[in-house]
Each structure stands twice: as C-alpha cells, then as structure tokens.
Scaffold this motif. Sequence first.
Motif, mmCIF file in Angstrom:
data_model
loop_
_atom_site.group_PDB
_atom_site.id
_atom_site.type_symbol
_atom_site.label_atom_id
_atom_site.label_comp_id
_atom_site.label_asym_id
_atom_site.label_seq_id
_atom_site.Cartn_x
_atom_site.Cartn_y
_atom_site.Cartn_z
ATOM 1 N N SER A 71 0.834 -1.219 0.152
ATOM 2 C CA SER A 71 -0.141 0.277 -0.037
ATOM 3 C C SER A 71 0.423 1.214 -0.019
ATOM 4 C CB SER A 71 -0.551 -0.031 1.013
ATOM 5 O OG SER A 71 -0.241 0.153 2.530
ATOM 6 N N GLU A 72 2.275 0.937 0.442
ATOM 7 C CA GLU A 72 3.023 2.715 0.818
ATOM 8 C C GLU A 72 3.578 2.370 -0.740
ATOM 9 O OE1 GLU A 72 4.883 5.749 1.442
ATOM 10 O OE2 GLU A 72 3.080 4.628 2.770
ATOM 11 N N ARG A 73 4.234 1.576 -1.004
ATOM 12 C CA ARG A 73 4.657 1.592 -2.602
ATOM 13 C C ARG A 73 3.192 2.258 -3.919
ATOM 14 N NH1 ARG A 73 9.196 -1.152 -4.169
ATOM 15 N NH2 ARG A 73 8.521 -1.301 -6.284
ATOM 16 N N SER A 74 2.154 1.175 -3.499
ATOM 17 C CA SER A 74 1.215 1.884 -4.463
ATOM 18 C C SER A 74 0.565 3.741 -4.059
ATOM 19 C CB SER A 74 0.039 1.666 -4.150
ATOM 20 O OG SER A 74 -1.326 2.542 -4.744
ATOM 21 N N ARG A 75 1.241 3.933 -2.920
ATOM 22 C CA ARG A 75 0.729 5.471 -2.562
ATOM 23 C C ARG A 75 2.305 6.262 -3.220
ATOM 24 N NH1 ARG A 75 2.303 9.181 0.622
ATOM 25 N NH2 ARG A 75 4.127 7.590 1.499
ATOM 26 N N GLN A 76 2.850 5.820 -2.898
ATOM 27 C CA GLN A 76 4.112 6.429 -3.446
ATOM 28 C C GLN A 76 3.992 6.403 -5.282
ATOM 29 O OE1 GLN A 76 8.030 4.369 -1.874
ATOM 30 N NE2 GLN A 76 7.667 5.289 -0.221
#
Length: 112
Positions: A71-76
């Motif tokens: 999810s963090e990678r998707s947000r980034q």
Amino acid sequence: LEKEIETLKGELEVATQLREKEAGDFATAKDEMEKAIAALSAAIEVLKEATSDHKEGALLALRGSSSAGASERSRQAQELHLAVNLGQRMLTHGDAVFLQRLLTGEVPTADW
C-alpha cells in the motif's frame, strides 16, 4: 429611480455569480497545486532515499528492493505519477521526458 435600482440589482447579481464562479475556480486550482506540491515533495524524498550514498544505478536498485509495504508503494507510485503529469504540463518536452525517466527508472535504449 426604480429602474436604476433594478438595473443595479441585476448588475449586483451578475457580479455575485461571477465572483462565486471565480472562487470555485480558485479553490479547484489551489487544490490541484497543493496536490502537485505534495507529489513533488514526495518525489524529492524518494530521490533522496534512492541516491543517498550511491554513485550510479540507485533508482534501478530501489525499484526492485524497497522495504515498504504494497500500500505504501502504491501511494508513492501515485504521487510520482502525479509529479510526472505535472511535469508534462509545466515543463518543456525534453525536461518532462527527463523527469519521467528519472522518477520511473526508465532507461533509454542506446541507439548509437
């Protein structure tokens, strides 16, 4: 006198509607710019992390070995995509391509 009052009321109503439209346009533009600033700030942080203590190939190494969750990678990725889109609208074509390649890790194929 009554005719003049009616004319002034009409002009006031038109001016009020115009002001409301301009206020809405401003709010939309402000929101877009705030999102763009946040995306560019995030892109700067990603680039700082990726290039600290690295001489070359830092972005390619980061691309496959991030410890962040999905999810963090998707947000980034969304923030970087927004930064690329902003660059395409605001920069010259060459600079926009450079920014896109820098932020996405694209490596152009050598044609020489």
